[in-house]
Design a protein around this motif. Structure first.
Motif, PDB file in Angstrom:
ATOM      1  N   THR A  22     -14.660  -2.053  15.524  1.00 57.31           N
ATOM      2  CA  THR A  22     -13.203  -2.158  15.365  1.00 57.31           C
ATOM      3  C   THR A  22     -12.503  -0.817  15.604  1.00 57.31           C
ATOM      4  O   THR A  22     -11.603  -0.736  16.447  1.00 57.31           O
ATOM      5  CB  THR A  22     -12.824  -2.750  13.989  1.00 57.31           C
ATOM      6  OG1 THR A  22     -13.080  -4.158  14.014  1.00 57.31           O
ATOM      7  CG2 THR A  22     -11.352  -2.548  13.648  1.00 57.31           C
ATOM      8  N   GLN A  34     -10.943  -6.253  13.418  1.00 52.79           N
ATOM      9  CA  GLN A  34      -9.965  -6.521  14.467  1.00 52.79           C
ATOM     10  C   GLN A  34      -9.896  -8.017  14.806  1.00 52.79           C
ATOM     11  O   GLN A  34      -8.888  -8.505  15.315  1.00 52.79           O
ATOM     12  CB  GLN A  34     -10.323  -5.710  15.718  1.00 52.79           C
ATOM     13  CG  GLN A  34      -9.159  -5.554  16.672  1.00 52.79           C
ATOM     14  CD  GLN A  34      -9.583  -4.923  17.983  1.00 52.79           C
ATOM     15  OE1 GLN A  34     -10.774  -4.855  18.294  1.00 52.79           O
ATOM     16  NE2 GLN A  34      -8.630  -4.464  18.762  1.00 52.79           N
ATOM     17  N   SER A  35     -10.987  -8.730  14.508  1.00 50.71           N
ATOM     18  CA  SER A  35     -11.017 -10.170  14.823  1.00 50.71           C
ATOM     19  C   SER A  35      -9.883 -10.908  14.092  1.00 50.71           C
ATOM     20  O   SER A  35      -9.450 -11.968  14.542  1.00 50.71           O
ATOM     21  CB  SER A  35     -12.371 -10.769  14.443  1.00 50.71           C
ATOM     22  OG  SER A  35     -12.664 -10.486  13.098  1.00 50.71           O
ATOM     23  N   CYS A  36      -9.376 -10.369  13.005  1.00 48.50           N
ATOM     24  CA  CYS A  36      -8.244 -11.009  12.289  1.00 48.50           C
ATOM     25  C   CYS A  36      -7.019 -11.133  13.192  1.00 48.50           C
ATOM     26  O   CYS A  36      -6.167 -11.989  12.971  1.00 48.50           O
ATOM     27  CB  CYS A  36      -7.817 -10.177  11.077  1.00 48.50           C
ATOM     28  SG  CYS A  36      -9.029 -10.151   9.805  1.00 48.50           S
ATOM     29  N   ARG A  76      -7.132 -12.014  16.167  1.00 47.78           N
ATOM     30  CA  ARG A  76      -7.362 -13.056  17.172  1.00 47.78           C
ATOM     31  C   ARG A  76      -7.199 -14.455  16.576  1.00 47.78           C
ATOM     32  O   ARG A  76      -7.563 -15.443  17.198  1.00 47.78           O
ATOM     33  CB  ARG A  76      -8.746 -12.875  17.798  1.00 47.78           C
ATOM     34  CG  ARG A  76      -8.824 -11.613  18.651  1.00 47.78           C
ATOM     35  CD  ARG A  76     -10.028 -11.631  19.577  1.00 47.78           C
ATOM     36  NE  ARG A  76     -11.256 -11.292  18.889  1.00 47.78           N
ATOM     37  CZ  ARG A  76     -11.715 -10.058  18.715  1.00 47.78           C
ATOM     38  NH1 ARG A  76     -11.057  -9.041  19.215  1.00 47.78           N
ATOM     39  NH2 ARG A  76     -12.829  -9.822  18.066  1.00 47.78           N
ATOM     40  N   ASP A  77      -6.670 -14.524  15.383  1.00 47.26           N
ATOM     41  CA  ASP A  77      -6.375 -15.818  14.765  1.00 47.26           C
ATOM     42  C   ASP A  77      -5.474 -16.629  15.722  1.00 47.26           C
ATOM     43  O   ASP A  77      -4.452 -16.110  16.199  1.00 47.26           O
ATOM     44  CB  ASP A  77      -5.653 -15.568  13.431  1.00 47.26           C
ATOM     45  CG  ASP A  77      -5.094 -16.837  12.863  1.00 47.26           C
ATOM     46  OD1 ASP A  77      -5.884 -17.608  12.310  1.00 47.26           O
ATOM     47  OD2 ASP A  77      -3.873 -17.071  13.008  1.00 47.26           O
TER      48      ASP A  77
END
Ligand SMILES: Cc1cc2nc3c(=O)[nH]c(=O)nc-3n(C[C@H](O)[C@H](O)[C@H](O)COP(=O)(O)OP(=O)(O)OC[C@H]3O[C@@H](n4cnc5c(N)ncnc54)[C@H](O)[C@@H]3O)c2cc1C
Length: 450
Positions: A374, A431-433, A435-436
């Motif tokens: 991230t 960081q995937s948060c 991409r919600d």
């Protein structure tokens, strides 16, 4: 923190911001932890030669603050007690970008602390010294790692002590937190193993930093300022933050041959031609303390230890040895603290096994790689936006930059998105948060309105 001993002695090279948190993790699982540090370590928050970067602004992100608080309960109170300046994240930092002058300031519900790097290190060092099985040996310069006869493991460290004599100390585990990794690389060369692959982004950064006394009537609407310019227009930046003992630290950042001057008049002149007058207006009549200092940082380097097929048992490179982040993003200390927390968890998980250190480094590298992902990605995209930055650009760089710009616009409008974005930037969430699917739809809609 519960404990089960898994070894007699662990050695740590370097009492910096990676080595000291690592010590805390190791202390629960080894009878003795010895730190070898080449410097004399000050008793107060003053500077030392081994960490020249410590004279420059050092931000501690929320993720690092949390990890240090887990490792050293009461860490935040210690910081505050030592004079670190609390500030409300999102509210007390004035963030100036070409699109927002400033970005909306709002209270996002948590405190960060501003202080000098030597103060953070002092607090962590004091806490580490309180551990009963820790010895910090100053004036001891690690010279080389000693491999076992078959080269499959590290068995000891050879170092020069304060009297100039060479000593050897045996170890079950050696953590290299020297900031550079040269001991690890020399060992890999000596035993005929490959060095890790590296991803490098040439950012060619120059820092110039000056300290000022905070006047009696400081601006009321901010405690710290971050000013950035468009990459295509040079990408200059400046950060100004309070520190203990009523001081401001101001760092001017140039890129790709643009070097903020190292003399006081030049420093002020450079501050005056920043995109906004906020910092110049604050410091032009403030009392300077000490000299202007500079630092050159050529490249961010990420070392993919996780891709090595084999790695010597009993050795663990740590902190900047694994990844040296562009300092502009303020990530290095926080990632090192998170690595220490990870180290503690892995030792805990393996403590009951017959041979807890078997395959330990590869297990650590796999998780450390995920941890670095991230912050590396957050820094790489804006860094590669600079036309002169060196490095492999992802094919979708333009899309990522457009997504980031639209996300910023949405964050300016929506406090919840603002909070989420800062939680990611502070390494509190992955960081995937971002991409919600619902969020992505909203960002796309915002991009469409541009
Ligand atoms: C200009 C600049 C600004 C930065 N700003 C930030 C920021 O805002 N926020 C942030 O989180 N990070 C920042 N960083 C990064 C941060 O400084 C590092 O990530 C952090 O210090 C890494 O810790 P480390 O322990 O790996 O290395 P260091 O802190 O550099 O410590 C290495 C230690 O090892 C010792 N040592 C080295 N070789 C030997 C040897 N052979 N034997 C014994 N001891 C040895 C050194 O004396 C030193 O004490 C910045 C970096 C730079 C260059």
């Amino acid at each position: 923190m519960a404990s089960t001993l898994i070894g007699r002695q662990a050695l740590v090279v370097g009492a910096g911001m990676a080595g000291l948190p690592a010590v805390r993790a190791l202390a629960d699982y080894f009878e003795q932890v010895v730190v070898l540090e080449r410097d004399t370590l000050p008793l107060d928050a003053s500077h030392r030669t081994g960490t020249p970067q410590a004279r420059h602004t050092h931000a501690l992100l929320g993720g690092g603050q949390r990890a240090l608080g887990e490792l050293f309960p009461g860490f935040e109170e210690d910081l505050a007690g030592a004079g670190a300046v609390p500030f409300r994240v999102g509210l007390d930092l004035r963030f100036e970008t070409p699109e927002f002058d400033p970005f909306p300031q709002r209270d996002l519900g948590w405190d960060a602390y501003a202080m000098s790097r030597p103060l953070i290190e002092l607090i962590v060092r004091q806490r580490a010294r309180q551990l009963p099985n820790i010895t910090i040996r100053e004036h001891c310069r690690a010279l080389e790692l000693v491999p076992s006869s078959d080269g499959a493991a590290v068995s000891a460290i050879c170092f020069e002590n304060g009297e100039g004599r060479t000593e050897t100390l045996a170890a079950d585990l050696v953590v290299e937190a020297s900031g550079r990794g040269y001991l690890t690389f020399a060992l890999l060369d000596a035993i005929g193993r490959p060095r890790p692959e590296e991803t490098i982004i040439g950012v060619d950064i120059t820092y110039a930093t000056a300290v000022f006394r905070i006047p009696d009537d400081p601006p009321a609407d901010w405690k710290a300022v971050l000013t950035v310019d468009r990459p295509a227009e040079g990408g200059a930046a400046a950060i100004m933050a309070p520190m203990e003992r009523n001081r401001w630290i101001v760092t001017l950042v140039g890129r790709h041959g643009e070097k903020p001057p190292g003399d006081r008049d030049g420093f002020l002149a450079y501050a005056q031609q920043l995109r906004t007058p906020t910092i110049y207006n604050a410091i032009r009549r403030a009392e300077p303390i000490g000299e202007v200092v500079r630092y050159g940082f050529p490249a961010s380097v990420r070392r993919h230890f996780d891709r090595l097929e084999k790695f010597p048992r009993g050795l663990l490179p740590f902190g900047d040895t694994i990844c040296r982040f562009n300092p502009v993003h303020g990530q290095g200390m926080s990632v090192a603290a998170q690595e220490a927390y990870l180290l503690h968890r892995l030792l805990q998980e393996r403590a009951a096994e017959t041979d807890p250190l078997a395959g330990f480094a590869p297990a650590f590298f796999a998780e450390a790689e995920a941890l670095v992902e991230t912050p590396w990605a957050l820094a790489a995209v804006p860094d590669l936006a600079h036309p002169k930055a060196q490095g492999e650009r992802p094919e979708d760089l333009e899309q990522r930059l457009a997504f980031g710009a639209a996300l910023n616009r949405l964050a300016a409008e929506d406090p919840d998105v603002h909070k989420l974005l800062l939680e990611v930037l502070h390494l509190l969430k992955p960081q995937s948060c971002l991409r919600d699917p619902d969020l992505v739809e909203r960002v796309k809609a915002t991009a469409g309105q541009a």
